[in-house]
Design an enzyme around this catalytic site. Structure first.
Site, PDB file in Angstrom:
ATOM      1  N   GLY A 212     -42.267 -31.154  -2.411  1.00  9.49           N
ATOM      2  CA  GLY A 212     -42.829 -30.009  -3.146  1.00  9.49           C
ATOM      3  C   GLY A 212     -42.826 -28.782  -2.256  1.00  9.49           C
ATOM      4  N   ASN A 213     -43.674 -27.797  -2.627  1.00 11.00           N
ATOM      5  CA  ASN A 213     -43.794 -26.606  -1.779  1.00 11.00           C
ATOM      6  C   ASN A 213     -45.212 -26.067  -1.881  1.00 11.00           C
ATOM      7  OD1 ASN A 213     -43.983 -24.611  -4.036  1.00 11.00           O
ATOM      8  ND2 ASN A 213     -41.967 -25.461  -4.487  1.00 11.00           N
ATOM      9  N   ARG A 214     -45.466 -24.956  -1.211  1.00 12.98           N
ATOM     10  CA  ARG A 214     -46.842 -24.497  -1.046  1.00 12.98           C
ATOM     11  C   ARG A 214     -47.330 -23.590  -2.169  1.00 12.98           C
ATOM     12  NH1 ARG A 214     -44.658 -25.142   3.950  1.00 12.98           N
ATOM     13  NH2 ARG A 214     -45.909 -26.408   5.408  1.00 12.98           N
ATOM     14  N   SER A 215     -46.587 -23.486  -3.239  1.00 17.10           N
ATOM     15  CA  SER A 215     -47.023 -22.618  -4.337  1.00 17.10           C
ATOM     16  C   SER A 215     -48.310 -23.157  -4.975  1.00 17.10           C
ATOM     17  CB  SER A 215     -45.932 -22.554  -5.402  1.00 17.10           C
ATOM     18  OG  SER A 215     -46.424 -21.938  -6.569  1.00 17.10           O
TER      19      SER A 215
END
Ligand code: PMT
Length: 397
Positions: A212-215
């Protein structure tokens, strides 16, 4: 700047509180509306005063609470209040006030002012499940809906009696979202269909893990809420569990980039604008495992393959607004994305900066238009960025 997210600024809201155990939540509602810049006057029925005192509400709002038609306020209470209101919100609303309003009664201050006002009325019922599900209450609620009142459905949960069921006052955030929806229905984006994506996609590695990512989704939610507050018909495509209320929006929860592509491709068919605020993966594991990868002390090689570029894949007559999350060469990279993804407007944001971008409440953006016009903005709250972006989009419409 038209304010979607700061739209309560200067609005006069009459907050009716009736004799439900949830009356104490009226203090939180009054506080949040006041902090959002609204001028709140509380009107309480006699039973409400058994649950919470007028003094509490006066201390919160800074305005005299009014509890009777005959209370000295320097005017004809129900007429003065009815005429100065931009909105009448009754939260909590008991079965009794709902029945009296449905019958057109005018036998106390609150029912008189509702009958006298030409402003929108929002009702948030709160009562025991059996009372809420009683046919008579249902008929009264239906009649209010037919008269243009907005009803904020109660939630399910533990009731004062200890029983569990539908009838709890809706969350305060949801009630305030409904107020904004109702107040903004004829806003500058009324009639516009806007698709907004929010949050970070999740590319499965095995049934337990994903890449995933940090959004956090805050940017997308602020844009979706501001657009809703300005009258737009908002379809929000979001990865699960993201922040904020979505009252009046159609929400599509997805996980992976591929799912987002399929959903967005369908939704843009009759859209006026697509705003891709989501942090969409560029790569995904080529072969997600069907069972949980076992811990081992050997290195693990995972082959990643590209995922489709949603903005490049979806075509149509809608306005195309993309974001460019960059850590270097901001304008150069943003212009490249503008060209490669055929964008009308790109929101370039430096996500390497402390306190801006992913997860933060703030962002520092540069807007770049197809004709290469550039508008640079200082670090500001994402709610403010949302309204600036929507102002520019309204101009492009
Ligand atoms: O969610 P927050 O915590 O509030 O953080 C906000 C944000 C940093 C996520 C947001 O401001 C932002 O920059 N979103 C875009 C992140 C991103 O994917 O940027 P990008 O430069 O990698 O992609 C460029 C554009 O193409 C974006 O509009 C993106 O949605 C879109 N894209 C990207 C990949 C892909 N496979 N398909 C796409 O359509």
């Amino acid at each position: 700047m038209t304010s979607g997210n700061n739209m309560l600024e200067g609005k006069t809201i009459i907050l009716g509180i009736t004799g439900s155990i949830a009356a104490f939540k009226g203090a939180d509602i009054a506080s949040k509306l006041t902090r959002a810049g609204a001028n709140v006057t509380v009107v309480m029925t006699e039973p409400a005063c058994r649950f919470i005192t007028p003094l509490t509400l006066e201390s919160i709002t800074g305005n005299q609470a009014v509890t009777s038609l005959w209370q000295e306020t320097g005017g004809i209470n129900h007429i003065t209040l009815a005429e100065k209101a931009d909105m009448v919100l009754i939260a909590p609303a008991t079965a009794s006030i709902i029945a009296r309003l449905a019958g057109g009664f005018a036998d106390d201050l609150l029912s008189c002012l509702v009958l006298a006002t030409k402003s929108p009325v929002v009702i948030a019922p709160a009562m025991h499940t059996a009372m809420y599900e009683n046919k008579l209450t249902g008929q009264n609620i239906q009649k209010l809906k037919e008269c243009g009142f907005m009803i904020v459905e109660p939630g399910e949960g533990r009731l004062a009696s200890g029983a569990y069921g539908k009838g709890r006052l809706a969350d305060v955030e949801v009630i305030i979202g409904a107020v904004k929806l109702k107040l903004g229905v004829n806003g500058d984006l009324a009639g516009k269909k806007i698709v907004v994506t929010a949050g970070g996609t999740r590319e499965s590695l095995d049934p337990v893990r994903y890449i995933g990512n940090r959004s956090s989704g805050k940017t997308g939610y602020e844009i979706a809420q501001a657009a809703r507050n300005r009258g737009a018909c908002v379809k929000l495509v979001t990865t699960a569990g993201l922040p904020g209320e979505t009252v009046g929006m159609e929400v599509f929860e997805i996980e992976a980039a591929q799912d987002m592509l399929v959903t967005v491709r369908e939704l843009v068919k009759d859209a006026d604008c697509l705003i891709m605020a989501a942090a969409v993966a560029d790569f995904k594991p080529e072969k997600p495992l069907s069972s949980k990868m076992k811990k081992s002390d050997r290195a693990v090689n995972i082959k990643l393959i590209p995922v489709p570029d949603i903005l490049s894949e979806v075509k149509g007559k809608f306005l195309r607004v993309g974001f460019a999350a960059e850590t270097e060469n901001l304008e150069y990279n943003a212009r490249l994305k503008m060209k490669n993804k055929d964008l009308d407007l790109v929101v370039a944001n430096d996500v390497s900066g402390k306190g801006a971008g992913f997860g933060s409440d703030y962002n520092k953006v540069t807007l770049i238009y197809r004709d290469q016009t550039t508008k640079d903005y200082p670090l500001m709250a994402k709610s403010h960025v949302a309204d600036i972006l929507l102002d520019e989009i309204a101009g492009l419409f």
